[in-house]
Design a protein around this motif. Structure first.
Motif, mmCIF file in Angstrom:
data_model
loop_
_atom_site.group_PDB
_atom_site.id
_atom_site.type_symbol
_atom_site.label_atom_id
_atom_site.label_comp_id
_atom_site.label_asym_id
_atom_site.label_seq_id
_atom_site.Cartn_x
_atom_site.Cartn_y
_atom_site.Cartn_z
ATOM 1 N N THR A 63 12.157 5.019 -1.574
ATOM 2 C CA THR A 63 10.920 4.724 -0.647
ATOM 3 C C THR A 63 10.346 3.294 -1.338
ATOM 4 O OG1 THR A 63 10.649 6.830 0.260
ATOM 5 C CG2 THR A 63 8.827 5.232 0.765
ATOM 6 N N LEU A 64 10.011 3.454 -2.556
ATOM 7 C CA LEU A 64 9.195 2.280 -3.104
ATOM 8 C C LEU A 64 10.196 1.005 -3.163
ATOM 9 C CD1 LEU A 64 7.582 4.103 -6.140
ATOM 10 C CD2 LEU A 64 6.492 3.421 -3.892
ATOM 11 N N VAL A 111 0.797 -1.162 -0.072
ATOM 12 C CA VAL A 111 -0.288 -0.145 -0.011
ATOM 13 C C VAL A 111 0.856 1.291 0.172
ATOM 14 C CG1 VAL A 111 -1.737 1.281 1.200
ATOM 15 C CG2 VAL A 111 -1.839 -1.069 1.097
ATOM 16 N N VAL A 112 0.483 2.150 -1.218
ATOM 17 C CA VAL A 112 1.422 3.578 -1.246
ATOM 18 C C VAL A 112 0.312 4.676 -0.427
ATOM 19 C CG1 VAL A 112 2.469 5.059 -2.441
ATOM 20 C CG2 VAL A 112 2.794 2.522 -2.796
ATOM 21 N N ILE A 130 -2.177 2.120 -4.456
ATOM 22 C CA ILE A 130 -2.196 3.693 -4.184
ATOM 23 C C ILE A 130 -3.690 4.204 -3.443
ATOM 24 C CG2 ILE A 130 -1.500 5.829 -4.804
ATOM 25 C CD1 ILE A 130 -0.003 4.452 -7.000
ATOM 26 N N HIS A 131 -3.453 5.065 -2.482
ATOM 27 C CA HIS A 131 -4.630 5.660 -2.119
ATOM 28 C C HIS A 131 -4.290 7.017 -1.527
ATOM 29 C CE1 HIS A 131 -4.223 5.769 2.189
ATOM 30 N NE2 HIS A 131 -3.626 4.738 2.192
ATOM 31 N N ASP A 150 -1.756 -0.454 8.098
ATOM 32 C CA ASP A 150 -0.363 -1.152 8.654
ATOM 33 C C ASP A 150 0.487 -1.540 7.673
ATOM 34 O OD1 ASP A 150 -1.543 -0.992 11.312
ATOM 35 O OD2 ASP A 150 -2.241 -2.915 11.243
ATOM 36 N N GLY A 151 1.628 -1.210 7.570
ATOM 37 C CA GLY A 151 2.538 -1.745 6.493
ATOM 38 C C GLY A 151 2.644 -0.636 5.414
ATOM 39 N N ALA A 152 1.763 0.393 5.320
ATOM 40 C CA ALA A 152 1.809 1.260 4.245
ATOM 41 C C ALA A 152 3.095 2.088 4.175
ATOM 42 C CB ALA A 152 0.536 1.871 4.208
#
Length: 418
Positions: free
Chosen positions: A366-367, A331-332, A377-378, A346-348
Motif C-alpha cells: 500500500t505504501l 498522508v498515512v 502518519i496520523h 484527501d489522497g491519504a
C-alpha cells in the motif's frame, strides 16, 4: 402453574433508530432494533414470586421498552469513541438522534456507567434536565440498576411529559449489560477515590489496577498516580502475563481522551480474556487534569531526562503538519476501518495500525514504492501513529513523521487538528 407477565413488552409498529457516524453503518443508514420485539422472558415470573416479595418493577403500558439484545444491536451501530465529545455531561455528537441516560445517583454513575451515557439522576431530574438534547425527536434511552429499579421508568415518564415522545426504558439495566460482557465507563472522581490512602490502606478493599495505554513518552511525562504503562497492541504478546490472576479484579484503563481508541481496545481484549470488572476512564488524561487531579512524571518533577534519547523525534507540530501536507507529503491514516468510513484526508492512504504491528505484507504494497517519499502518519489522538512510526521507518522510508495529537476529519476530507 399459573403465570402472569409483569409486562407484555411490545413496541408498536416498526421502531428504527438512526446512528450518525457509526463504525458499522454510514450516516444515512438506519440502525434498527433487532429483534423488533423485546425478549419478555426476564419479565415473566411465577405468581408465588410476587407473594414472596418479588420486587420487579411492574409493567407500565405507557412505557416503551428496549431489551439487552436490542440495545446491543443499537450500540454496535454507534461509534465507541467520539472526536467531538468534551465532557461526561455531553451526549456524543456523533450519535445523532440517540441519547443514553443513566438515571442513578451521581456517585453510582461515576463508579461505572454504560459508555456514552450522560447522568440525569431521577431524584434530581429538574436540576439536570437541561442536559437533555434540544431536539424533542431524539430517541432517549433511560436505564438504571436492573429489573427492580424504577428510576429509569420514572425519568422516561418525565421526559415524555416534556415532549420527548421517543423515550425508552432499558429495564434490564446495568446488571444485564455487564452480564452481556461489556465494560463500564468511570469518571476521574471515581478513580481519585481508588488511589486515596483512605481506600488503598484499608484491609477490606481489593487492589485496583490502573493502566495507561498512551505512548510511553506520554506516560513518562505524566500519568495518573499508581498507573502502569501497557501498549494495547501488545497485550497478547507482552502484557497478558502481567494481568491480575483474579479475573474479577477491578481494572481501569485510560488514554488520551474521549477520542482515543486505545483504552476501549484493551478493555475489549481483557473482557475477551475472561475479566469481568473492566472499566474505562473515557475522558482520559485530559479529564483527569481538568478535574485538577495530580499526575506523576517528568512534567511534575524538578529534573530533566530525555526518555527518547538515542531515538529520532519524528513528531511534528500543527504548523509542521500543515507545511508537510502543502509540500505534497503522503498522508498515512492508521485508524480503523470504522473510523475512516466517516472521512479521510484527501489522497491519504489507509493502513490500519493493526496490520502494521502484524507485519502484514499488504502494508508495503500500500505504501509508495519510492522509499524517499515523505510520509505523514496520523490516527485519532497520536498514540497509534506514535506506535507505528518506527516500524514504518524500519521498512526503509527515510522521511517519516507523525502528528502527535488529535484530529477530526469530516466526510468531505476537511480536518481540524486538536
Amino acid at each position: 402453574m399459573k403465570k402472569w407477565a409483569i409486562g407484555l413488552l411490545s413496541l408498536a409498529g416498526m421502531i428504527t433508530l438512526s446512528a450518525c457516524g457509526t463504525s458499522q453503518a454510514s450516516e444515512t443508514e438506519p440502525t434498527s432494533f433487532l429483534p423488533m420485539e423485546p425478549d419478555v422472558s426476564p419479565y415473566i415470573v411465577e405468581e408465588e414470586a410476587e407473594e414472596e416479595g418479588q420486587d420487579h418493577v411492574p409493567y407500565h403500558e405507557n412505557w416503551n421498552y428496549i431489551d439487552t439484545v436490542q440495545l446491543t444491536r443499537l450500540m454496535d451501530g454507534l461509534p465507541e469513541i467520539s472526536q467531538d465529545r468534551e465532557s461526561y455531561d455531553q451526549v456524543p455528537p456523533e450519535w445523532g438522534d440517540v441519547a443514553l441516560i443513566d438515571s442513578r445517583p451521581p456517585g453510582v454513575y461515576a463508579a461505572g456507567h454504560i459508555n456514552g451515557a450522560i447522568n440525569i439522576p431521577d431524584s434530581e431530574f429538574d436540576d439536570y434536565k437541561h442536559l437533555l438534547p434540544e431536539d424533542k425527536d431524539t430517541q432517549l434511552i433511560f436505564y438504571c440498576g436492573g429489573l427492580h429499579c424504577a428510576l429509569s421508568g420514572n425519568s422516561s415518564e418525565k421526559a415524555m411529559d416534556m415532549g420527548y415522545e421517543n423515550s425508552y426504558v432499558y429495564q434490564e439495566g446495568t446488571p444485564a449489560w455487564k452480564s452481556a460482557g461489556n465494560y463500564f465507563t468511570v469518571t476521574p472522581e471515581y478513580v481519585e477515590e481508588q488511589i486515596l490512602e483512605s481506600n488503598v490502606a484499608r484491609d477490606d478493599t481489593d487492589p485496583v489496577m490502573i493502566i495507561d495505554t498512551r505512548t510511553y513518552a506520554g506516560y513518562f511525562a505524566e500519568h495518573i498516580p499508581t498507573a502502569v504503562f501497557w501498549d494495547d497492541t501488545q497485550y497478547g504478546t507482552k502484557y497478558q502475563g502481567f494481568a491480575p490472576e483474579n479475573k474479577d479484579a477491578e481494572i481501569i484503563i485510560y488514554c488520551g481522551g474521549f477520542f482515543c481508541h486505545k483504552s476501549p481496545a484493551l478493555a475489549d481484549d481483557l473482557l475477551g480474556d475472561g475479566y469481568t470488572n473492566v472499566k474505562v476512564l473515557s475522558g482520559g488524561m485530559p479529564a483527569w487534569k481538568q478535574a485538577g487531579l495530580p499526575t506523576f512524571g517528568m512534567e511534575t518533577a524538578d529534573a530533566d531526562f530525555d526518555v527518547s534519547a538515542g531515538k529520532v523525534d519524528r513528531s511534528v507540530s500543527a504548523e509542521d503538519f500543515e507545511d508537510l501536507i502543502a509540500s505534497g507529503a503522503t498522508v498515512v491514516d492508521v485508524r480503523g476501518d470504522g473510523e475512516v468510513a466517516n472521512g479521510m484526508i484527501d489522497g491519504a492512504l489507509h493502513v490500519p495500525d493493526g496490520d502494521i504491528h502484524a507485519n502484514d505484507p499488504s502494508v508495503e504494497e500500500t505504501l509508495p514504492d519510492d522509499k524517499s517519499t515523505t510520509l505523514l502518519i496520523h490516527c485519532a489522538s497520536g498514540a497509534r501513529a506514535s506506535g507505528v512510526v518506527e516500524k514504518i521507518a524500519d521498512l526503509g522510508y527515510e522521511e517519516v513523521y507523525y502528528w502527535n495529537g488529535g484530529i477530526s476529519i469530516s466526510d468531505d476530507g476537511s480536518y481540524t487538528l486538536n
